[in-house]
Write an enzyme that holds these catalytic residues in place. Sequence first.
Site, mmCIF file in Angstrom:
data_model
loop_
_atom_site.group_PDB
_atom_site.id
_atom_site.type_symbol
_atom_site.label_atom_id
_atom_site.label_comp_id
_atom_site.label_asym_id
_atom_site.label_seq_id
_atom_site.Cartn_x
_atom_site.Cartn_y
_atom_site.Cartn_z
ATOM 1 N N ASP A 15 -8.071 -47.136 50.515
ATOM 2 C CA ASP A 15 -7.505 -47.392 49.186
ATOM 3 C C ASP A 15 -8.633 -47.668 48.215
ATOM 4 O O ASP A 15 -8.737 -47.087 47.139
ATOM 5 C CB ASP A 15 -6.531 -48.571 49.238
ATOM 6 C CG ASP A 15 -5.541 -48.436 50.390
ATOM 7 O OD1 ASP A 15 -5.849 -48.934 51.486
ATOM 8 O OD2 ASP A 15 -4.516 -47.790 50.198
ATOM 9 N N GLU A 262 -7.839 -40.963 54.879
ATOM 10 C CA GLU A 262 -7.783 -40.064 53.739
ATOM 11 C C GLU A 262 -9.150 -39.684 53.218
ATOM 12 O O GLU A 262 -9.515 -38.510 53.224
ATOM 13 C CB GLU A 262 -6.959 -40.721 52.632
ATOM 14 C CG GLU A 262 -6.834 -39.903 51.395
ATOM 15 C CD GLU A 262 -5.581 -40.237 50.604
ATOM 16 O OE1 GLU A 262 -4.603 -40.718 51.205
ATOM 17 O OE2 GLU A 262 -5.587 -39.988 49.401
#
Length: 368
Positions: A15, A262
Amino acid sequence: MRWDVFCRVIDNYGDAGVCWRLARQLVAEHGIAVTLWIDRLATLARFAPSLDPALAQQRDCGVIVRTLDDGSARSDAADVVIEGFGCGLPPRYVDAMTARKPTPLWVNLEYLSAEPWVDTVHAIASPHPRLALRRYFWFPGFTPGTGGLLREAGLLEARDAYQSATSQRAAGEPLRIVLFSYPNRGLPALFDAWSEGDDAIACSVPEGVATAALDQWLRGDVPHAGQSVTHGHLALDVVPFTTQDAFDRLLWRADASFVRGEDSFVRAQWSARPFVWQPYPQEAGAHRLKLDAFLARYAASLHAPTAAAVATFWRAFNDEDGVAAADAWPAFRDALAPLAAHGRSWAAHLATLPELGSGLVEFARDRL
Ligand code: TRH
């Protein structure tokens, strides 16, 4: 233009990693005044070492970095508000957005997925249930119908310069592996296969990664950062956590990288080197859907035996099935040469897709 980027760290680094990369790029390439609001500065400081976690406000790489808590607000909301991964904005900040004329552009930056449904929901807006605000949903992705991927200007040129300057692995030199995975019960069996295998392997493991597996396999004698231990043909080098740019170079030099989540997943694709992806494990194996959706795109143009070697090894690794992963490793290892060639064409293909940061800037310019 002023942009505020909001980030709450769920766990791990992604994040913060994605929001930091976007914020730096908006400043460096688009001259935008960016404030990154983040609730866990210590997480960001792991790969932005000049940041001081004790400071409520500071500047790094041209980005103003401020500690996010629910009291956070500022009298005047920014022109553009990026809500990282649906993290939720402080209520007083939403009030400031409502009061601001013109109303800020509010964009929720979503998680990356290769699943086909992403194209159907990218850039749609939903009105706020109570306030005169609407929020747009921005989906990174692997097709022209999505927001594409973050790729800073000059990245591929820098990679090529680095890869041509650094010597390719000479015969007899160890296979260079980067291991940035989640905890994985299959790892000890894979370490066994590597240490007893035909190839010498130098495996770089960022500090704090795969600790349980290392602890089990090394019977508690886990090296500290900067140290290494060798068993049979396997040398395990525990490397310090480093900046995002230095992490890129680790991937650019690898013969194969195990990446996760990610951001490292995307960086491994830009590295044009072979890789193994471990999506963030989710309930009921939902991460397997993400894995298979990506494999369907990534392996589509591979020769069937190579595609099978990739799919079998990736699935075994994600199932944390050490025996199956150890069995599938030799075929994956033999596929590294065609995968290196594929890595280049795959990265070149991805570079034809929208670039996520510039796409957001264009989207904002068209609306403000
Ligand atoms: O840390 P992650 O597992 O983050 C994950 C993902 O974001 C996932 O989507 C999310 O659901 C979950 O967190 C909660 O993996 P990711 O996304 O690869 O992020 C790692 C970041 O750490 C990336 O920006 C690269 C950075 N990094 C460095 O900068 N230096 C390093 O030495 C290492 C090892 C990583």
